[in-house]
Design a protein around this motif. Structure first.
Motif, PDB file in Angstrom:
ATOM      1  N   ARG A  40       0.896  -1.285  -0.117  1.00 42.53           N
ATOM      2  CA  ARG A  40       0.043   0.114   0.138  1.00 42.53           C
ATOM      3  C   ARG A  40       0.884   1.273   0.072  1.00 42.53           C
ATOM      4  O   ARG A  40       1.711   1.367   0.904  1.00 42.53           O
ATOM      5  CB  ARG A  40      -1.017   0.044   1.208  1.00 42.53           C
ATOM      6  N   ILE A  41       0.769   2.148  -1.089  1.00 38.57           N
ATOM      7  CA  ILE A  41       1.239   3.203  -1.069  1.00 38.57           C
ATOM      8  C   ILE A  41       0.283   4.453  -0.963  1.00 38.57           C
ATOM      9  O   ILE A  41      -0.773   4.492  -1.588  1.00 38.57           O
ATOM     10  CB  ILE A  41       2.294   3.485  -2.610  1.00 38.57           C
ATOM     11  N   SER A  42       0.596   5.247   0.204  1.00 33.58           N
ATOM     12  CA  SER A  42      -0.344   6.393   0.345  1.00 33.58           C
ATOM     13  C   SER A  42       0.223   7.600   0.951  1.00 33.58           C
ATOM     14  O   SER A  42       1.593   7.533   1.213  1.00 33.58           O
ATOM     15  CB  SER A  42      -1.543   5.766   1.332  1.00 33.58           C
ATOM     16  N   THR A  43      -0.382   8.763   0.932  1.00 34.99           N
ATOM     17  CA  THR A  43       0.014   9.993   1.522  1.00 34.99           C
ATOM     18  C   THR A  43      -1.005  10.441   2.584  1.00 34.99           C
ATOM     19  O   THR A  43      -1.869  11.150   2.168  1.00 34.99           O
ATOM     20  CB  THR A  43       0.293  11.049   0.518  1.00 34.99           C
ATOM     21  N   PRO A  44      -1.232   9.933   3.804  1.00 32.41           N
ATOM     22  CA  PRO A  44      -2.367  10.055   4.595  1.00 32.41           C
ATOM     23  C   PRO A  44      -2.265  11.345   5.137  1.00 32.41           C
ATOM     24  O   PRO A  44      -3.394  12.135   5.746  1.00 32.41           O
ATOM     25  CB  PRO A  44      -2.124   8.957   5.690  1.00 32.41           C
ATOM     26  N   MET A  54       3.581  -3.075   3.659  1.00 32.81           N
ATOM     27  CA  MET A  54       3.670  -4.463   3.046  1.00 32.81           C
ATOM     28  C   MET A  54       2.959  -5.451   3.846  1.00 32.81           C
ATOM     29  O   MET A  54       3.341  -5.345   5.027  1.00 32.81           O
ATOM     30  CB  MET A  54       5.251  -4.915   2.894  1.00 32.81           C
ATOM     31  N   LEU A  55       2.279  -6.429   3.203  1.00 33.45           N
ATOM     32  CA  LEU A  55       1.823  -7.702   4.068  1.00 33.45           C
ATOM     33  C   LEU A  55       2.147  -8.840   3.215  1.00 33.45           C
ATOM     34  O   LEU A  55       1.994  -8.909   1.799  1.00 33.45           O
ATOM     35  CB  LEU A  55       0.129  -7.358   3.686  1.00 33.45           C
ATOM     36  N   MET A  56       2.863  -9.604   3.960  1.00 33.69           N
ATOM     37  CA  MET A  56       3.594 -10.928   3.249  1.00 33.69           C
ATOM     38  C   MET A  56       3.315 -12.178   4.146  1.00 33.69           C
ATOM     39  O   MET A  56       3.194 -12.094   5.513  1.00 33.69           O
ATOM     40  CB  MET A  56       4.886 -10.605   3.212  1.00 33.69           C
ATOM     41  N   GLN A  57       2.620 -13.124   3.582  1.00 37.70           N
ATOM     42  CA  GLN A  57       2.047 -14.287   4.403  1.00 37.70           C
ATOM     43  C   GLN A  57       3.118 -15.004   5.221  1.00 37.70           C
ATOM     44  O   GLN A  57       3.130 -15.367   6.302  1.00 37.70           O
ATOM     45  CB  GLN A  57       1.532 -15.477   3.388  1.00 37.70           C
ATOM     46  N   CYS A  58       4.547 -15.003   4.529  1.00 40.98           N
ATOM     47  CA  CYS A  58       5.735 -15.749   5.456  1.00 40.98           C
ATOM     48  C   CYS A  58       6.497 -14.741   6.136  1.00 40.98           C
ATOM     49  O   CYS A  58       7.525 -15.074   6.529  1.00 40.98           O
ATOM     50  CB  CYS A  58       6.213 -16.536   4.511  1.00 40.98           C
ATOM     51  N   GLU A  84       1.409   0.290  10.042  1.00 41.65           N
ATOM     52  CA  GLU A  84       0.121   0.503   9.664  1.00 41.65           C
ATOM     53  C   GLU A  84      -0.672  -0.526   9.856  1.00 41.65           C
ATOM     54  O   GLU A  84      -0.432  -1.811   9.472  1.00 41.65           O
ATOM     55  CB  GLU A  84       0.093   0.761   8.114  1.00 41.65           C
ATOM     56  N   SER A  85      -1.973  -0.307  10.292  1.00 43.52           N
ATOM     57  CA  SER A  85      -2.764  -1.451  10.759  1.00 43.52           C
ATOM     58  C   SER A  85      -3.122  -2.397   9.351  1.00 43.52           C
ATOM     59  O   SER A  85      -3.613  -1.850   8.140  1.00 43.52           O
ATOM     60  CB  SER A  85      -4.205  -0.867  11.010  1.00 43.52           C
ATOM     61  N   GLY A  86      -3.156  -3.596   9.601  1.00 46.83           N
ATOM     62  CA  GLY A  86      -3.328  -4.527   8.427  1.00 46.83           C
ATOM     63  C   GLY A  86      -2.237  -5.161   7.851  1.00 46.83           C
ATOM     64  O   GLY A  86      -2.449  -5.656   7.027  1.00 46.83           O
ATOM     65  N   TYR A  87      -1.054  -4.478   7.867  1.00 46.42           N
ATOM     66  CA  TYR A  87       0.231  -4.672   7.349  1.00 46.42           C
ATOM     67  C   TYR A  87       1.269  -4.997   8.460  1.00 46.42           C
ATOM     68  O   TYR A  87       1.363  -5.246   9.659  1.00 46.42           O
ATOM     69  CB  TYR A  87       0.716  -3.566   6.711  1.00 46.42           C
ATOM     70  N   ASP A  88       2.281  -5.887   7.736  1.00 40.72           N
ATOM     71  CA  ASP A  88       3.396  -6.493   8.518  1.00 40.72           C
ATOM     72  C   ASP A  88       4.671  -5.322   8.892  1.00 40.72           C
ATOM     73  O   ASP A  88       5.183  -5.658   9.608  1.00 40.72           O
ATOM     74  CB  ASP A  88       3.906  -7.684   7.792  1.00 40.72           C
ATOM     75  N   PHE A  89       4.712  -4.468   7.856  1.00 42.94           N
ATOM     76  CA  PHE A  89       5.956  -3.617   7.773  1.00 42.94           C
ATOM     77  C   PHE A  89       5.527  -2.343   7.123  1.00 42.94           C
ATOM     78  O   PHE A  89       4.978  -2.304   6.001  1.00 42.94           O
ATOM     79  CB  PHE A  89       7.026  -4.533   7.273  1.00 42.94           C
TER      80      PHE A  89
END
Length: 285
Positions: A40-44, A54-58, A84-89
């Motif tokens: 996810r790339i954003s400018t919140p 980044m969200l990665m299963q492993c 960030e909520s919902g992500y790993d890094f």
């Protein structure tokens, strides 16, 4: 035949203008890679602050094999303390605090686009270090750890260092019978390739369609006839990037082959229909 890029082209192109060109922009996008890794790339907050998540299963498995140290070394200045909520890094870039040198900013963008490659490289590099240690200490019968990376649902990469090689095993799931047939043909070519004089120095490749390799036969995972096992031996460090893309490479070319055969079948049907139409007797006048 094509070779897929090691880096994520979409990420590179998206970040190039704001980071390299120092041009503030409004960003809000989600990118999904071949193997289900999500970015996810954003400018919140403002146009000058870019957040990359980044969200990665492993991801948690990779942390066990040294990924945390790599992230701190390569991206430490930009790591967000709270992911960030919902992500790993998560990383965050303030355009007003980036390096003044343009080449350094270009290198930064390239490193971000390679983040998945760098994460997956950690167990491979760990295995190479173990193999070098076994060889230096002449441990001909070591008892190395079998590293398991569950990078996709029902698919796993197994990595293990030996005295004279590093063994990498891919288990890949074929959801369709035709995919399994195509996969068997392709993978048999990998096995037979070493017999050709021009490429005898290629890594040893073994393929089994049902029985798991000996290195992982002791595991209690249920066997599935739609799962194939590909074993690579004597892998060199320069092939880390390429071998990570093996699964994507295989399934991409299976789909391309199926699409090509379907197009040829449609063309042949059209040709037969033309022949049949010409064969119709003319109506008597």
């Amino acid at each position: 035949m094509i070779l897929l890029d090691y880096h994520n082209v979409v990420i590179e192109e998206t970040l190039k203008q704001p980071i390299v060109g120092l041009e503030p922009a409004v960003l809000e996008m989600t990118v999904v890679d071949f193997d289900g890794v999500s970015y996810r790339i954003s400018t919140p907050q403002s146009k000058n602050i870019i957040r990359f998540s980044m969200l990665m299963q492993c991801f948690k498995e990779l942390i066990q094999w040294g990924a945390q140290e790599m992230l701190q070394k390569e991206y430490g200045a930009y790591i967000l303390p709270q992911t960030e909520s919902g992500y790993d890094f998560s990383l965050e870039f303030d355009l007003q605090k980036l390096p003044e040198d343009k080449e350094e900013r270009e290198t930064l963008v390239k490193k971000v686009s390679l983040i998945k490659r760098n994460l997956l490289a950690q167990p491979f590099e760990r295995a190479f270090e173990q193999q070098a240690q076994y060889e230096a200490e002449e441990q001909t019968n070591p008892t190395p750890i079998l590293m398991q990376i569950h990078y996709r649902d029902q698919e796993t990469i197994y990595i293990q260092a030996q005295y004279d090689r590093v063994t990498v095993i891919f288990s890949t799931l074929f959801k369709e019978e035709t995919d399994r047939i195509f996969g068997r043909v392709f993978l048999q070519e990998f096995v037979d390739a070493r017999r050709r004089p021009a490429i005898q120095k290629a890594p040893q490749v073994l393929y089994s369609s049902k029985d798991p390799p000996l290195e992982i036969r002791h595991l209690t995972e249920p066997q599935n006839e739609n799962v194939g096992y590909v074993t690579f031996g004597e892998v060199r460090e320069k092939t880390i990037s390429q071998i990570q893309l093996f699964r994507d490479y295989l399934h991409y070319h299976i789909k391309c082959s199926k699409a090509y055969m379907h197009s040829r079948m449609r063309a042949r049907v059209q040709a037969f229909l033309k022949v049949l139409n010409r064969a119709k007797p003319e109506s008597p006048t």
